[in-house]
Design a protein around this motif. Structure first.
Motif, PDB file in Angstrom:
ATOM      1  N   MET A   1      19.801 -16.268  -6.258  1.00  0.00           N
ATOM      2  CA  MET A   1      18.642 -16.374  -6.988  1.00  0.00           C
ATOM      3  C   MET A   1      18.377 -14.916  -7.905  1.00  0.00           C
ATOM      4  N   ALA A   2      18.073 -15.136  -9.212  1.00  0.00           N
ATOM      5  CA  ALA A   2      17.923 -14.002 -10.060  1.00  0.00           C
ATOM      6  C   ALA A   2      16.671 -13.052  -9.424  1.00  0.00           C
ATOM      7  N   PHE A   3      16.865 -11.660 -10.009  1.00  0.00           N
ATOM      8  CA  PHE A   3      16.018 -10.965  -9.569  1.00  0.00           C
ATOM      9  C   PHE A   3      14.258 -11.142  -9.787  1.00  0.00           C
ATOM     10  N   GLN A   4      14.325 -11.508 -10.912  1.00  0.00           N
ATOM     11  CA  GLN A   4      12.942 -11.696 -11.524  1.00  0.00           C
ATOM     12  C   GLN A   4      12.039 -12.650 -10.926  1.00  0.00           C
ATOM     13  N   PRO A   5      12.637 -13.934 -10.358  1.00  0.00           N
ATOM     14  CA  PRO A   5      11.806 -14.942  -9.612  1.00  0.00           C
ATOM     15  C   PRO A   5      11.304 -14.260  -8.005  1.00  0.00           C
ATOM     16  N   VAL A   6      12.206 -13.632  -7.567  1.00  0.00           N
ATOM     17  CA  VAL A   6      12.109 -13.043  -6.534  1.00  0.00           C
ATOM     18  C   VAL A   6      10.836 -11.783  -6.609  1.00  0.00           C
ATOM     19  N   LEU A   7      10.839 -11.084  -7.491  1.00  0.00           N
ATOM     20  CA  LEU A   7       9.820 -10.169  -7.793  1.00  0.00           C
ATOM     21  C   LEU A   7       8.439 -10.767  -8.019  1.00  0.00           C
ATOM     22  N   HIS A   8       8.538 -11.687  -9.022  1.00  0.00           N
ATOM     23  CA  HIS A   8       7.354 -12.448  -8.898  1.00  0.00           C
ATOM     24  C   HIS A   8       6.680 -13.101  -7.784  1.00  0.00           C
ATOM     25  N   ALA A   9       7.524 -13.505  -6.847  1.00  0.00           N
ATOM     26  CA  ALA A   9       7.158 -14.144  -5.774  1.00  0.00           C
ATOM     27  C   ALA A   9       6.668 -12.854  -4.853  1.00  0.00           C
ATOM     28  N   GLU A  10       7.199 -11.819  -4.789  1.00  0.00           N
ATOM     29  CA  GLU A  10       6.608 -10.714  -4.024  1.00  0.00           C
ATOM     30  C   GLU A  10       5.306 -10.206  -4.902  1.00  0.00           C
ATOM     31  N   TRP A  11       5.248 -10.207  -6.010  1.00  0.00           N
ATOM     32  CA  TRP A  11       3.878  -9.839  -6.480  1.00  0.00           C
ATOM     33  C   TRP A  11       2.743 -10.775  -6.222  1.00  0.00           C
ATOM     34  N   ILE A  12       3.328 -12.186  -6.097  1.00  0.00           N
ATOM     35  CA  ILE A  12       2.089 -12.986  -5.855  1.00  0.00           C
ATOM     36  C   ILE A  12       1.758 -12.613  -4.413  1.00  0.00           C
ATOM     37  N   LYS A  13       2.567 -12.437  -3.469  1.00  0.00           N
ATOM     38  CA  LYS A  13       2.239 -12.124  -1.988  1.00  0.00           C
ATOM     39  C   LYS A  13       0.979 -10.839  -2.100  1.00  0.00           C
ATOM     40  N   ILE A  14       1.403  -9.878  -2.951  1.00  0.00           N
ATOM     41  CA  ILE A  14       0.655  -8.643  -2.774  1.00  0.00           C
ATOM     42  C   ILE A  14      -0.636  -8.795  -3.498  1.00  0.00           C
ATOM     43  N   ARG A  15      -0.837  -9.677  -4.479  1.00  0.00           N
ATOM     44  CA  ARG A  15      -2.105  -9.697  -5.334  1.00  0.00           C
ATOM     45  C   ARG A  15      -2.876 -10.811  -4.594  1.00  0.00           C
ATOM     46  N   THR A  16      -2.456 -11.658  -3.519  1.00  0.00           N
ATOM     47  CA  THR A  16      -3.198 -12.535  -3.096  1.00  0.00           C
ATOM     48  C   THR A  16      -3.740 -12.087  -1.431  1.00  0.00           C
ATOM     49  N   LEU A  17      -3.325 -11.133  -1.011  1.00  0.00           N
ATOM     50  CA  LEU A  17      -3.700 -10.517   0.339  1.00  0.00           C
ATOM     51  C   LEU A  17      -4.801  -9.452   0.036  1.00  0.00           C
ATOM     52  N   ARG A  18      -5.990  -9.929   0.522  1.00  0.00           N
ATOM     53  CA  ARG A  18      -7.125  -8.876   0.336  1.00  0.00           C
ATOM     54  C   ARG A  18      -7.041  -7.622   0.905  1.00  0.00           C
ATOM     55  N   SER A  19      -6.399  -7.200   1.899  1.00  0.00           N
ATOM     56  CA  SER A  19      -6.168  -6.110   2.578  1.00  0.00           C
ATOM     57  C   SER A  19      -5.131  -5.268   1.421  1.00  0.00           C
ATOM     58  N   LEU A  20      -4.091  -5.463   0.988  1.00  0.00           N
ATOM     59  CA  LEU A  20      -3.522  -5.002  -0.171  1.00  0.00           C
ATOM     60  C   LEU A  20      -3.989  -4.570  -1.213  1.00  0.00           C
ATOM     61  N   VAL A  21      -4.856  -5.435  -1.880  1.00  0.00           N
ATOM     62  CA  VAL A  21      -5.793  -5.354  -2.799  1.00  0.00           C
ATOM     63  C   VAL A  21      -7.006  -4.256  -2.913  1.00  0.00           C
ATOM     64  N   GLY A  22      -7.551  -4.141  -1.543  1.00  0.00           N
ATOM     65  CA  GLY A  22      -8.176  -3.325  -1.262  1.00  0.00           C
ATOM     66  C   GLY A  22      -7.674  -2.080  -1.061  1.00  0.00           C
ATOM     67  N   GLY A  23      -6.494  -1.876  -0.480  1.00  0.00           N
ATOM     68  CA  GLY A  23      -5.718  -0.591  -0.302  1.00  0.00           C
ATOM     69  C   GLY A  23      -5.647  -0.019  -1.691  1.00  0.00           C
ATOM     70  N   LEU A  24      -5.244  -0.788  -2.681  1.00  0.00           N
ATOM     71  CA  LEU A  24      -4.913  -0.223  -3.938  1.00  0.00           C
ATOM     72  C   LEU A  24      -6.489   0.158  -4.533  1.00  0.00           C
ATOM     73  N   CYS A  25      -7.496  -0.560  -4.313  1.00  0.00           N
ATOM     74  CA  CYS A  25      -8.639  -0.111  -4.916  1.00  0.00           C
ATOM     75  C   CYS A  25      -9.242   1.075  -4.306  1.00  0.00           C
ATOM     76  N   ALA A  26      -8.732   1.616  -3.188  1.00  0.00           N
ATOM     77  CA  ALA A  26      -9.201   2.478  -2.205  1.00  0.00           C
ATOM     78  C   ALA A  26      -8.469   4.087  -2.676  1.00  0.00           C
ATOM     79  N   VAL A  27      -7.326   3.840  -3.488  1.00  0.00           N
ATOM     80  CA  VAL A  27      -6.590   4.991  -4.039  1.00  0.00           C
ATOM     81  C   VAL A  27      -7.474   5.632  -4.967  1.00  0.00           C
ATOM     82  N   PRO A  28      -7.932   5.148  -6.008  1.00  0.00           N
ATOM     83  CA  PRO A  28      -8.795   5.989  -7.015  1.00  0.00           C
ATOM     84  C   PRO A  28     -10.060   6.395  -6.486  1.00  0.00           C
ATOM     85  N   LEU A  29     -10.716   5.353  -5.798  1.00  0.00           N
ATOM     86  CA  LEU A  29     -11.998   5.634  -5.102  1.00  0.00           C
ATOM     87  C   LEU A  29     -12.011   7.028  -4.269  1.00  0.00           C
ATOM     88  N   ALA A  30     -10.932   7.076  -3.241  1.00  0.00           N
ATOM     89  CA  ALA A  30     -10.988   8.214  -2.404  1.00  0.00           C
ATOM     90  C   ALA A  30     -10.394   9.477  -3.118  1.00  0.00           C
TER      91      ALA A  30
END
Length: 236
Positions: A1-30
């Motif tokens: 499998m090419a790299f780009q589809p794997v990267l796209h799949a991993e990005w979907i995992k990150i943006r659909t997990l609330r805990s990860l999205v919340g962690g990202l939002c906490a970076v600029p806030l804190a």
């Protein structure tokens, strides 16, 4: 499998997990909140670090993001499902690291700009110049990215977000400062202290702003290599 589809799949995992999205939002806030409190209180003698002091707390959110993004794969047999779709473990881990690095870098750069503007508005004439402030903003984004990847590599070795955070958070908040007080200039080689040199106006030691980030990058590279080796050799 090419790299780009794997990267796209991993990005979907990150943006659909609330805990990860919340962690990202906490970076600029804190970062912005604690930087603002420092600048409005007793800013100290270093104008650049007075504006960016909150990075010491924002990095905790970045570390939590990197550790959680990797450790979630070791829960409920998720990694076995992932590797059934992507048998090349090195490619998968490279995609996971990239999917962590890109959003943290984007958020980190935004954090740096927001923190700089806030710091200059609160510090006024005592704040950093625009030239060193922009260096701090860029360094802020790179530093937060490196710390998130450091946590990701360690989480791949330990296979536990709790264990990873149990090591890194006390180290960043307590141990590093204790060692710094005892070891003088040698403490600048620690990953957090070396990387944060880019957030200081004055150079006080052998390392400069960018060589300090390079030291942190070496720590991060070591953690990622250890994590990749663990993923490749251990059972899913």
């Amino acid at each position: 499998m090419a790299f780009q589809p794997v990267l796209h799949a991993e990005w979907i995992k990150i943006r659909t997990l609330r805990s990860l999205v919340g962690g990202l939002c906490a970076v600029p806030l804190a970062t912005a909140v604690f930087s603002g409190l420092t600048a409005a209180g007793s800013p100290g003698s270093d104008p650049l670090f007075s504006a960016f002091a909150g990075v010491s707390f924002g990095q905790i959110a970045a570390v939590a993001f990197g550790a959680t993004a990797v450790s979630s794969e070791f829960q409920g047999g998720a990694l076995r499902l992932t590797l059934s779709a992507v048998p090349d473990r090195r490619r998968w881990f490279a995609a996971k690291a990239t999917a962590i690095a890109l959003p943290v870098l984007a958020v980190g750069l935004l954090t740096g700009v927001v923190t700089l503007v806030l710091g200059k508005s609160l510090l006024g004439a005592d704040g950093p110049t625009w030239a060193e402030g922009l260096r701090g903003a860029l360094g802020c984004g790179v530093y937060l990215t490196l710390m998130a990847l450091l946590a990701a590599g360690l989480a791949a070795v330990l296979r536990s977000g709790t264990a990873t955070l149990g090591i890194l958070i006390p180290f960043l908040l307590i141990v590093s400062f204790v060692i710094g007080d005892l070891a003088a200039g040698g403490a600048d080689l620690l990953p957090d202290r070396a990387g944060q040199l880019v957030l200081h106006s004055a150079r006080d030691g052998a390392l400069g702003p960018w060589t300090g980030l390079a030291v942190t990058a070496l720590w991060t590279a070591g953690a990622l290599l250890a994590g990749a080796r663990s993923v490749r050799r251990r059972d899913a």
